[in-house]
Design a protein around this motif. Sequence first.
Motif, PDB file in Angstrom:
ATOM      1  N   ASN A  41       0.838  -1.186   0.000  1.00  0.00           N
ATOM      2  CA  ASN A  41       0.000   0.000   0.000  1.00  0.00           C
ATOM      3  C   ASN A  41       0.877   1.241   0.000  1.00  0.00           C
ATOM      4  O   ASN A  41       2.101   1.152   0.193  1.00  0.00           O
ATOM      5  CB  ASN A  41      -0.961   0.014   1.187  1.00  0.00           C
ATOM      6  CG  ASN A  41      -0.248   0.094   2.524  1.00  0.00           C
ATOM      7  OD1 ASN A  41       0.446   1.061   2.813  1.00  0.00           O
ATOM      8  ND2 ASN A  41      -0.418  -0.926   3.356  1.00  0.00           N
ATOM      9  N   GLN A  52       0.808   5.367   1.460  1.00  0.00           N
ATOM     10  CA  GLN A  52       0.098   6.263   2.366  1.00  0.00           C
ATOM     11  C   GLN A  52       0.642   7.675   2.198  1.00  0.00           C
ATOM     12  O   GLN A  52       1.798   7.876   1.850  1.00  0.00           O
ATOM     13  CB  GLN A  52       0.306   5.787   3.812  1.00  0.00           C
ATOM     14  CG  GLN A  52      -0.089   4.320   3.982  1.00  0.00           C
ATOM     15  CD  GLN A  52       0.038   3.815   5.389  1.00  0.00           C
ATOM     16  OE1 GLN A  52      -0.255   4.525   6.333  1.00  0.00           O
ATOM     17  NE2 GLN A  52       0.467   2.566   5.536  1.00  0.00           N
ATOM     18  N   LEU A  95      -4.721   6.171   2.948  1.00  0.00           N
ATOM     19  CA  LEU A  95      -4.016   4.961   2.544  1.00  0.00           C
ATOM     20  C   LEU A  95      -4.685   4.423   1.301  1.00  0.00           C
ATOM     21  O   LEU A  95      -5.914   4.348   1.239  1.00  0.00           O
ATOM     22  CB  LEU A  95      -4.058   3.925   3.674  1.00  0.00           C
ATOM     23  CG  LEU A  95      -3.422   2.554   3.455  1.00  0.00           C
ATOM     24  CD1 LEU A  95      -2.984   1.960   4.800  1.00  0.00           C
ATOM     25  CD2 LEU A  95      -4.334   1.569   2.758  1.00  0.00           C
ATOM     26  N   ASP A 154       4.576   0.881   1.846  1.00  0.00           N
ATOM     27  CA  ASP A 154       4.665  -0.356   2.622  1.00  0.00           C
ATOM     28  C   ASP A 154       4.900  -1.454   1.597  1.00  0.00           C
ATOM     29  O   ASP A 154       4.033  -1.726   0.773  1.00  0.00           O
ATOM     30  CB  ASP A 154       3.364  -0.561   3.384  1.00  0.00           C
ATOM     31  CG  ASP A 154       3.293  -1.908   4.090  1.00  0.00           C
ATOM     32  OD1 ASP A 154       2.280  -2.144   4.759  1.00  0.00           O
ATOM     33  OD2 ASP A 154       4.233  -2.705   3.964  1.00  0.00           O
ATOM     34  N   SER A 186       4.786  -4.009   8.149  1.00  0.00           N
ATOM     35  CA  SER A 186       4.287  -2.656   7.881  1.00  0.00           C
ATOM     36  C   SER A 186       5.315  -1.582   8.096  1.00  0.00           C
ATOM     37  O   SER A 186       4.975  -0.488   8.529  1.00  0.00           O
ATOM     38  CB  SER A 186       3.067  -2.341   8.756  1.00  0.00           C
ATOM     39  OG  SER A 186       2.026  -3.200   8.442  1.00  0.00           O
TER      40      SER A 186
END
Lengths: 112, 112
Positions: B31, B33, B48, B92, B98
């Motif tokens: 992902n 962010q 996100l 990520d 994470s």
Amino acid sequence: EPEVTQTPSHQVTQMGQEVILRCVPISNHLYFYWYRQILGQKVEFLVSFYNNEISEKSEIFDDQFSVERPDGSNFTLKIRSTKLEDSAMYFCASSIMMGDPYFGPGTRLTVT
Amino acid sequence: SQQGEEDPQALSIQEGENATMNCSYKTSINNLQWYRQNSGRGLVHLILIRSNEREKHSGRLRVTLDTSKKSSSLLITASRAADTASYFCATDNGSGYSTLTFGKGTMLLVSP
């Protein structure tokens, strides 16, 4: 809304001294992190912590650094013998699962 | 090469105008962010977007993600002076814990 808290907001220490930076993550979170940001530079990952052990650490996180979750609520970062180059903003973060960590407001560490 | 590079480095606009910031990254991600940081303060999570999403909205924010180009953009519509801050993208890479890799950020100045 729950939030990550950090104390102190600003810490001044002399080179060679030990410092402990404290964080209270969000209560039901399971993953904990420390990041740092040297003035004017990128935010850098230091370490992640899960299930009471370090899960991942960066090259920055050398033997001078350690983390601990002493009582189930606090999450601390210790620097054993501070150097001038440790001066930075240190951010604690936590997440309930992988992804989307919530960051605390940071502790500004000044090493003189 | 560095993960999470934003451009422009600085952006100055008038209130009411739209602000667009871009982020490019190198490796595959789980992902991406976007965070905001007011001068010397903590990181505020904005939005996100997961690797299987192409666009996401939150209030005046619109984020796009193009995984084929390894890039993302953050659009702030109808900007306000209070939007003045540094904006960072963070990726990520799905390593399992994470950990985020931050870019250097775009400093946005919105003049009244």
